[in-house]
Design a protein around this motif. Structure first.
Motif, PDB file in Angstrom:
ATOM      1  N   UNK A 140      78.752  15.848  20.583  1.00 16.21           N
ATOM      2  CA  UNK A 140      78.428  15.281  21.893  1.00 16.21           C
ATOM      3  C   UNK A 140      79.150  16.053  22.998  1.00 16.21           C
ATOM      4  N   UNK A 141      80.422  16.372  22.783  1.00 12.33           N
ATOM      5  CA  UNK A 141      81.194  17.100  23.795  1.00 12.33           C
ATOM      6  C   UNK A 141      80.639  18.501  24.022  1.00 12.33           C
ATOM      7  N   UNK A 142      80.341  19.229  22.940  1.00 13.58           N
ATOM      8  CA  UNK A 142      79.878  20.616  23.094  1.00 13.58           C
ATOM      9  C   UNK A 142      78.492  20.672  23.722  1.00 13.58           C
ATOM     10  N   UNK A 143      77.589  19.780  23.320  1.00 13.11           N
ATOM     11  CA  UNK A 143      76.251  19.798  23.891  1.00 13.11           C
ATOM     12  C   UNK A 143      76.257  19.266  25.329  1.00 13.11           C
ATOM     13  N   UNK A 144      77.148  18.354  25.629  1.00 15.67           N
ATOM     14  CA  UNK A 144      77.275  17.889  27.013  1.00 15.67           C
ATOM     15  C   UNK A 144      77.697  19.039  27.919  1.00 15.67           C
ATOM     16  N   UNK A 145      78.643  19.826  27.471  1.00 14.43           N
ATOM     17  CA  UNK A 145      79.065  21.000  28.254  1.00 14.43           C
ATOM     18  C   UNK A 145      77.906  21.957  28.477  1.00 14.43           C
ATOM     19  N   UNK A 146      77.103  22.183  27.421  1.00 10.86           N
ATOM     20  CA  UNK A 146      75.969  23.093  27.558  1.00 10.86           C
ATOM     21  C   UNK A 146      74.930  22.552  28.531  1.00 10.86           C
ATOM     22  N   UNK A 147      74.650  21.259  28.456  1.00 10.31           N
ATOM     23  CA  UNK A 147      73.651  20.682  29.351  1.00 10.31           C
ATOM     24  C   UNK A 147      74.116  20.656  30.800  1.00 10.31           C
ATOM     25  N   UNK A 148      75.416  20.606  31.024  1.00  9.20           N
ATOM     26  CA  UNK A 148      75.910  20.657  32.404  1.00  9.20           C
ATOM     27  C   UNK A 148      75.590  21.998  33.053  1.00  9.20           C
ATOM     28  N   UNK A 149      75.404  23.027  32.226  1.00  6.90           N
ATOM     29  CA  UNK A 149      75.089  24.357  32.767  1.00  6.90           C
ATOM     30  C   UNK A 149      73.592  24.569  32.928  1.00  6.90           C
ATOM     31  N   UNK A 150      72.812  23.548  32.612  1.00  6.36           N
ATOM     32  CA  UNK A 150      71.364  23.643  32.767  1.00  6.36           C
ATOM     33  C   UNK A 150      70.999  23.895  34.226  1.00  6.36           C
ATOM     34  N   UNK A 151      70.020  24.759  34.445  1.00  6.52           N
ATOM     35  CA  UNK A 151      69.541  25.043  35.795  1.00  6.52           C
ATOM     36  C   UNK A 151      68.041  24.813  35.858  1.00  6.52           C
ATOM     37  N   UNK A 152      67.639  23.856  36.661  1.00 11.66           N
ATOM     38  CA  UNK A 152      66.203  23.592  36.805  1.00 11.66           C
ATOM     39  C   UNK A 152      65.489  24.806  37.389  1.00 11.66           C
ATOM     40  N   UNK A 153      66.189  25.568  38.244  1.00  9.23           N
ATOM     41  CA  UNK A 153      65.572  26.751  38.840  1.00  9.23           C
ATOM     42  C   UNK A 153      65.287  27.811  37.779  1.00  9.23           C
TER      43      UNK A 153
END
Length: 256
Positions: free
Chosen positions: A227-240
């Protein structure tokens, strides 16, 4: 949720529990774990559809936020029903925008184990009884007792009504409560313990139902690292960019 009480405290679980809807009619629940992240069951976000997260404000007015990405646990594999899905039935949803201070994330890092005999609370937006579709989309909560763990195709915690113990219909998850949280504690100090994966009818029920018997829960403490590692990855998601670094399962998706 069967035998649940409608949540009326604006400072209670209303601040941490959400409803998840798909454009194809799927209904689930989820837990806020960061201002822009929702933890839910992986089977809730498998459809090729548009998803939105519905919340209620302090006056219990509903509003929606678009979901722009989802990451499934890498061990999750869809099955014919949640009960026979191998792997871990967890997913994290990324929201199009952060929620404001009116909402309180539950911290997966603070999760602890649940022992047989422990009392917990279930919250969700599901039906109050089988086929009672008009009862959904209302936040309810109820108290359950832990009966221990069960290994089917994956390992789950099993909860039930403390008096009926799933022999006859009692408190428990129903359709639409999948993905909802199991917690303990009270307002301001809720501890996230698990996410609902599936539910069953009572052992002595004479009608086909998935409500009011056993509630099967994926334990958060056992998967906090993912959960922690994937949460970090999703925080870097860019809709653009239209992409996410939250890969790891073929069923992960980003909105188009």
């Amino acid at each position: 949720m069967t035998r649940g009480v409608v949540t009326q405290d604006p400072n209670g679980l209303r601040r941490s529990v959400v409803q998840i809807e798909s454009s194809r009619g799927e209904l689930c629940s989820g837990a806020v774990i960061a201002p822009d992240l929702i933890l839910t069951a992986a089977h809730c976000v498998l459809q090729r559809a548009a998803y939105r997260v519905v919340l209620v404000d302090q006056r219990f007015r509903r509003f929606a936020v678009k979901a722009v990405a989802a990451a499934m646990h890498p061990d999750f594999v869809p099955g014919t029903t949640p009960r026979n899905q191998p792997g871990i039935d967890l997913a994290i949803i990324k929201l199009a925008r952060p929620l404001g201070p009116d909402f309180t994330p539950l911290d997966p890092a603070a999760a602890s184990s649940v022992a047989p005999g422990d009392f917990v609370n279930l919250a969700g937006f599901g039906l109050s009884a089988e086929n009672r579709r008009g009862s959904a989309r209302v936040l309810r909560q109820t108290r359950l007792i832990s009966l221990g763990t069960l290994q089917v195709r994956n390992r789950v915690l099993v909860m039930a009504d403390e008096d009926r113990l799933a022999e006859t219909t009692g408190a428990g998850a129903c359709r639409g409560d999948s993905g909802g949280p199991i917690v303990r504690g009270g307002p301001g100090s809720y501890q996230l313990l698990g996410i609902v994966s599936w539910s069953s009818g009572a052992l002595k029920s004479n009608i086909p139902t998935a409500c009011g018997g056993l509630t099967a829960v994926t334990p958060v403490a056992e998967h906090e690292g993912w959960i922690a590692s994937r949460s970090d990855a999703l925080r870097r998601y860019s809709a653009e960019r239209g992409s996410s670094s939250a890969g790891g399962n073929a069923y992960d998706w980003t909105a188009r």
